[in-house]
Write an enzyme that holds these catalytic residues in place. Structure first.
Site, PDB file in Angstrom:
ATOM      1  N   ASP A 148      25.562  41.862  18.167  1.00 26.08           N
ATOM      2  CA  ASP A 148      26.666  41.239  17.442  1.00 26.08           C
ATOM      3  C   ASP A 148      28.010  41.521  18.125  1.00 26.08           C
ATOM      4  O   ASP A 148      29.069  41.452  17.504  1.00 26.08           O
ATOM      5  CB  ASP A 148      26.684  41.713  15.984  1.00 26.08           C
ATOM      6  CG  ASP A 148      26.810  43.231  15.885  1.00 26.08           C
ATOM      7  OD1 ASP A 148      26.777  43.896  16.947  1.00 26.08           O
ATOM      8  OD2 ASP A 148      26.944  43.748  14.767  1.00 26.08           O
ATOM      9  N   HIS A 171      32.261  37.752  47.277  1.00 29.58           N
ATOM     10  CA  HIS A 171      32.462  38.018  45.851  1.00 29.58           C
ATOM     11  C   HIS A 171      31.877  39.384  45.468  1.00 29.58           C
ATOM     12  O   HIS A 171      31.218  39.522  44.440  1.00 29.58           O
ATOM     13  CB  HIS A 171      31.867  36.898  44.991  1.00 29.58           C
ATOM     14  CG  HIS A 171      32.666  35.637  45.053  1.00 29.58           C
ATOM     15  ND1 HIS A 171      32.230  34.434  44.573  1.00 29.58           N
ATOM     16  CD2 HIS A 171      33.911  35.393  45.559  1.00 29.58           C
ATOM     17  CE1 HIS A 171      33.155  33.506  44.781  1.00 29.58           C
ATOM     18  NE2 HIS A 171      34.182  34.069  45.379  1.00 29.58           N
ATOM     19  N   ASP A 218      41.005  41.803  46.074  1.00 26.89           N
ATOM     20  CA  ASP A 218      41.309  40.440  45.616  1.00 26.89           C
ATOM     21  C   ASP A 218      41.353  40.517  44.093  1.00 26.89           C
ATOM     22  O   ASP A 218      40.325  40.702  43.446  1.00 26.89           O
ATOM     23  CB  ASP A 218      40.205  39.488  46.098  1.00 26.89           C
ATOM     24  CG  ASP A 218      40.478  38.032  45.737  1.00 26.89           C
ATOM     25  OD1 ASP A 218      41.347  37.775  44.873  1.00 26.89           O
ATOM     26  OD2 ASP A 218      39.809  37.149  46.312  1.00 26.89           O
ATOM     27  N   ASP A 250      46.568  35.263  41.930  1.00 24.85           N
ATOM     28  CA  ASP A 250      45.344  35.382  42.736  1.00 24.85           C
ATOM     29  C   ASP A 250      45.770  35.856  44.120  1.00 24.85           C
ATOM     30  O   ASP A 250      46.215  35.047  44.941  1.00 24.85           O
ATOM     31  CB  ASP A 250      44.622  34.024  42.798  1.00 24.85           C
ATOM     32  CG  ASP A 250      43.332  34.098  43.603  1.00 24.85           C
ATOM     33  OD1 ASP A 250      42.921  35.219  43.974  1.00 24.85           O
ATOM     34  OD2 ASP A 250      42.740  33.033  43.856  1.00 24.85           O
ATOM     35  N   HIS A 298      34.636  30.159  54.161  1.00 30.34           N
ATOM     36  CA  HIS A 298      35.098  29.589  52.893  1.00 30.34           C
ATOM     37  C   HIS A 298      36.322  28.705  53.120  1.00 30.34           C
ATOM     38  O   HIS A 298      36.888  28.664  54.211  1.00 30.34           O
ATOM     39  CB  HIS A 298      35.385  30.694  51.864  1.00 30.34           C
ATOM     40  CG  HIS A 298      36.410  31.712  52.283  1.00 30.34           C
ATOM     41  ND1 HIS A 298      37.754  31.476  52.244  1.00 30.34           N
ATOM     42  CD2 HIS A 298      36.263  32.986  52.744  1.00 30.34           C
ATOM     43  CE1 HIS A 298      38.406  32.568  52.640  1.00 30.34           C
ATOM     44  NE2 HIS A 298      37.526  33.490  52.965  1.00 30.34           N
ATOM     45  N   HIS A 340      42.835  26.687  46.869  1.00 33.54           N
ATOM     46  CA  HIS A 340      42.418  26.028  45.626  1.00 33.54           C
ATOM     47  C   HIS A 340      43.631  25.977  44.721  1.00 33.54           C
ATOM     48  O   HIS A 340      44.574  26.759  44.880  1.00 33.54           O
ATOM     49  CB  HIS A 340      41.234  26.765  44.968  1.00 33.54           C
ATOM     50  CG  HIS A 340      41.473  28.229  44.741  1.00 33.54           C
ATOM     51  ND1 HIS A 340      42.205  28.712  43.685  1.00 33.54           N
ATOM     52  CD2 HIS A 340      41.093  29.321  45.459  1.00 33.54           C
ATOM     53  CE1 HIS A 340      42.237  30.044  43.747  1.00 33.54           C
ATOM     54  NE2 HIS A 340      41.588  30.439  44.824  1.00 33.54           N
ATOM     55  N   HIS A 399      40.524  29.015  39.585  1.00 34.84           N
ATOM     56  CA  HIS A 399      40.227  27.763  40.298  1.00 34.84           C
ATOM     57  C   HIS A 399      40.626  26.660  39.322  1.00 34.84           C
ATOM     58  O   HIS A 399      39.824  26.222  38.504  1.00 34.84           O
ATOM     59  CB  HIS A 399      38.753  27.690  40.696  1.00 34.84           C
ATOM     60  CG  HIS A 399      38.394  28.755  41.696  1.00 34.84           C
ATOM     61  ND1 HIS A 399      37.103  29.130  41.965  1.00 34.84           N
ATOM     62  CD2 HIS A 399      39.172  29.547  42.494  1.00 34.84           C
ATOM     63  CE1 HIS A 399      37.100  30.100  42.875  1.00 34.84           C
ATOM     64  NE2 HIS A 399      38.347  30.360  43.212  1.00 34.84           N
ATOM     65  N   GLU A 407      44.499  31.446  51.643  1.00 35.97           N
ATOM     66  CA  GLU A 407      43.710  32.673  51.729  1.00 35.97           C
ATOM     67  C   GLU A 407      42.720  32.692  52.886  1.00 35.97           C
ATOM     68  O   GLU A 407      41.506  32.774  52.693  1.00 35.97           O
ATOM     69  CB  GLU A 407      42.971  32.910  50.412  1.00 35.97           C
ATOM     70  CG  GLU A 407      42.192  31.730  49.867  1.00 35.97           C
ATOM     71  CD  GLU A 407      41.491  32.093  48.549  1.00 35.97           C
ATOM     72  OE1 GLU A 407      40.732  33.074  48.552  1.00 35.97           O
ATOM     73  OE2 GLU A 407      41.699  31.389  47.540  1.00 35.97           O
ATOM     74  N   TYR A 465      35.532  37.659  58.816  1.00 39.12           N
ATOM     75  CA  TYR A 465      34.539  38.606  58.307  1.00 39.12           C
ATOM     76  C   TYR A 465      33.481  38.840  59.391  1.00 39.12           C
ATOM     77  O   TYR A 465      32.727  37.920  59.731  1.00 39.12           O
ATOM     78  CB  TYR A 465      33.889  38.039  57.033  1.00 39.12           C
ATOM     79  CG  TYR A 465      34.912  37.539  56.030  1.00 39.12           C
ATOM     80  CD1 TYR A 465      35.500  38.413  55.109  1.00 39.12           C
ATOM     81  CD2 TYR A 465      35.336  36.204  56.043  1.00 39.12           C
ATOM     82  CE1 TYR A 465      36.472  37.957  54.221  1.00 39.12           C
ATOM     83  CE2 TYR A 465      36.301  35.749  55.160  1.00 39.12           C
ATOM     84  CZ  TYR A 465      36.860  36.618  54.248  1.00 39.12           C
ATOM     85  OH  TYR A 465      37.817  36.168  53.374  1.00 39.12           O
ATOM     86  N   ARG A 522      41.006  39.561  54.504  1.00 38.91           N
ATOM     87  CA  ARG A 522      41.513  38.320  53.901  1.00 38.91           C
ATOM     88  C   ARG A 522      42.926  38.613  53.412  1.00 38.91           C
ATOM     89  O   ARG A 522      43.211  39.725  52.955  1.00 38.91           O
ATOM     90  CB  ARG A 522      40.628  37.878  52.727  1.00 38.91           C
ATOM     91  CG  ARG A 522      41.159  36.639  51.989  1.00 38.91           C
ATOM     92  CD  ARG A 522      40.116  35.952  51.094  1.00 38.91           C
ATOM     93  NE  ARG A 522      39.696  36.729  49.947  1.00 38.91           N
ATOM     94  CZ  ARG A 522      38.547  37.370  49.839  1.00 38.91           C
ATOM     95  NH1 ARG A 522      37.675  37.346  50.842  1.00 38.91           N
ATOM     96  NH2 ARG A 522      38.240  38.052  48.764  1.00 38.91           N
ATOM     97  N   GLU A 563      45.809  36.682  50.935  1.00 37.91           N
ATOM     98  CA  GLU A 563      45.930  35.551  50.001  1.00 37.91           C
ATOM     99  C   GLU A 563      47.232  35.632  49.217  1.00 37.91           C
ATOM    100  O   GLU A 563      47.566  36.678  48.653  1.00 37.91           O
ATOM    101  CB  GLU A 563      44.746  35.580  49.021  1.00 37.91           C
ATOM    102  CG  GLU A 563      44.830  34.522  47.939  1.00 37.91           C
ATOM    103  CD  GLU A 563      43.590  34.465  47.054  1.00 37.91           C
ATOM    104  OE1 GLU A 563      42.879  35.495  46.946  1.00 37.91           O
ATOM    105  OE2 GLU A 563      43.323  33.398  46.470  1.00 37.91           O
TER     106      GLU A 563
HETATM  107  N1  GLY Z   1      39.691  35.362  43.658  1.00 37.32           N
HETATM  108  C1  GLY Z   1      38.924  34.213  43.851  1.00 37.32           C
HETATM  109  C2  GLY Z   1      39.458  33.392  44.920  1.00 37.32           C
HETATM  110  O1  GLY Z   1      40.250  33.854  45.700  1.00 37.32           O
HETATM  111  O2  GLY Z   1      39.165  32.222  44.993  1.00 37.32           O
HETATM  112 MN    MN Z   2      41.798  32.408  45.606  1.00 33.06          MN
HETATM  113 MN    MN Z   3      41.418  35.613  45.345  1.00 31.26          MN
END
Ligand code: GLY
Ligand code: MN
Ligand code: MN
Length: 448
Positions: free
Chosen positions: A41, A247, A264, A275, A354, A358, A365, A389, A393, A411, A413
């Site tokens: 619950d 991720h 991140d 982000d 990637h 976005h 997103h 971003e 890697y 990375r 971003e």
């Molecule tokens: N934190 C998810 C992305 O950078 O898309």
């Molecule tokens: Mn992002």
């Molecule tokens: Mn991110």
């Protein structure tokens, strides 16, 4: 009461007016997000549906917005909400109830949620269309079908009236949400500032011997301290080669001197999220190889940000980043050949797998089309917010790259607002240059 409650009746009315003018005549029926069970619950923390919150500011679950045009530039908006319930409120906390909902959230009327179908039965026959997104929540689709079935039954002896045309409001709503209004830009600025501060605190908190989750705790404590009720997504706190898992979410490894830490993470504020990714040394300084990769990724990111010009193709930042990253892969001894040919063959993909950007807003997103019906990139519109971003890697067992690069994942971003005066980096306060980062790393207390 919930920190997601936003009482700005004029703002929400303006958003609804704009949407309904674009949709045309018809009844918009928009439920908020359902509560979801975690186990037994126990519920997951509740967050209102983004579209619903955008149009109402109302924070509670079990709420529905019904709105329809009543003339040019005018509409009627009705909220259906959980009723007051003193017994339940002892357990779950205060509720607004219809009276307060109507007064505080600037709608024309508010009713208990149980009245929804009765009111709908009155209003729907006067409307040519029903704007409702089928498939978003099967429970709502089912309720709607049951409503139509009940309506049909009432006309057993006569031909039942046709149910209205059902039209998905999402494409129009998404296009509207893509271009942020002043309220959204203000909220995103705060989310970005909190996010940047959290990243700086995390840089100060990291050191050899600590765990990824300890740094996560410091970062998120700063988010909470500055008024963010929750994160916009699960924080990625990835040390060493964990940075090569895009991720990564375990966040449980012990930090080691000589390695990098990639974080991140984004703070949510007033329903909007930052982000940001930063990658920095666990110890005092970058190694030579780490700095060489970092410089390439940073150069790419700055080129990507410059490409966020009003009217540019939505994939312009990606193309700019790929060009610089490919050039960098040649400089790092990973690729050989002419950059133009390598770009055409997408030879960067094993190490940059990637996309670069976005849309960002309420959702990390966020909604909004990237390409038109003919698959051509849409132009970047005024007051869109997008991430830039890029990363590189190099997996620890990647034998195609020089040994000293293996296990390095970087990375960088930031969140960028598209304006007529050029790109504005909302998250610029998060330290990013090698000099700024190393100043922080070298100045940490308690490092020997
Ligand atoms: N934190 C998810 C992305 O950078 O898309
Ligand atoms: Mn992002
Ligand atoms: Mn991110």
């Amino acid at each position: 009461m919930s920190r997601d409650a936003i009482h700005d009746p004029k703002l929400h009315r303006a958003r609804r007016t704009r949407l309904l003018e674009a949709l045309g005549d018809g009844l918009l029926l928009l439920p908020t997000a359902p509560e979801t069970l975690r186990n037994g619950d126990v519920h997951h923390e509740y967050r209102p549906g983004s579209d619903f919150h955008y149009l109402t500011g109302y924070p509670e679950p079990e709420a529905v917005l019904a709105a329809w045009r009543t003339g040019r530039g005018r509409h009627r908006a009705v909220l259906f909400v959980r009723p007051r319930d003193p017994a339940r409120e002892v357990w779950d906390g205060k509720r607004y109830g219809p009276a307060l909902a109507q007064r505080l959230f600037g709608v024309d009327a508010a009713h208990p949620i149980a009245d929804l179908w009765r009111v709908l039965a009155e209003v729907l026959p006067t409307q040519p269309r029903l704007f409702h997104r089928l498939g978003a929540d099967p429970a709502w689709d089912q309720r709607l079908l049951q409503f139509f079935a009940a309506q049909a039954k009432k006309h057993r002896r006569r031909e039942p009236p046709a149910h209205p045309v059902i039209q998905d409001p999402l494409p129009v709503l998404a296009a509207q949400r893509l271009q942020k209004d002043q309220g959204e830009i203000d909220a995103l600025r705060v989310a970005a500032a909190i996010t940047a501060s959290g990243h700086e605190v995390a840089m100060r908190a990291a050191r050899p011997g600590r765990h990824e989750y300890e740094v996560q705790a410091a970062l998120e404590a700063e988010f909470r301290r500055l008024g963010s009720p929750r994160n916009g997504y699960a924080s990625i706190v990835a040390s060493g080669a964990n940075a090569c898992i895009l991720h990564y979410h375990e966040n449980d490894r012990r930090l080691r001197d000589g390695e990098l830490l990639l974080i991140d993470a984004g703070a949510e504020f007033a329903g909007h999220t930052g982000d940001v990714t930063r990658t920095f040394p666990v110890g005092r300084a970058f190694t030579e190889a780490q700095a060489a990769v970092y410089r390439v990724v940073l150069r790419a990111q700055l080129a990507g940000i410059r490409a966020c010009r009003l009217g540019a193709r939505s994939d312009a930042p990606h193309r700019a980043c790929v060009r610089v990253l490919t050039q960098g892969l040649v400089e790092l001894g990973v690729l050989r050949g002419t950059v133009a040919k390598l770009v055409a063959k997408e030879r960067h993909k094993p190490w940059y797998m990637h996309g670069t950007s976005h849309w960002l807003g309420r959702d990390v997103h966020d909604v909004g089309a990237y390409r038109d019906a003919d698959d051509r990139p849409e132009p970047l519109p005024r007051h869109a917010v997008l991430t830039v971003e890029p990363g590189l890697y190099f997996a620890p067992d990647d034998r195609k790259v020089p040994r000293e690069l293996r296990g390095i994942g970087i990375r960088i971003e930031d969140d960028v607002l598209v304006t007529a005066r050029g790109p504005e980096v909302l998250t610029a306060a998060a330290p990013k240059s090698i000099a700024a980062i190393e100043r922080i790393c070298a100045g940490r207390a308690g490092i020997d």
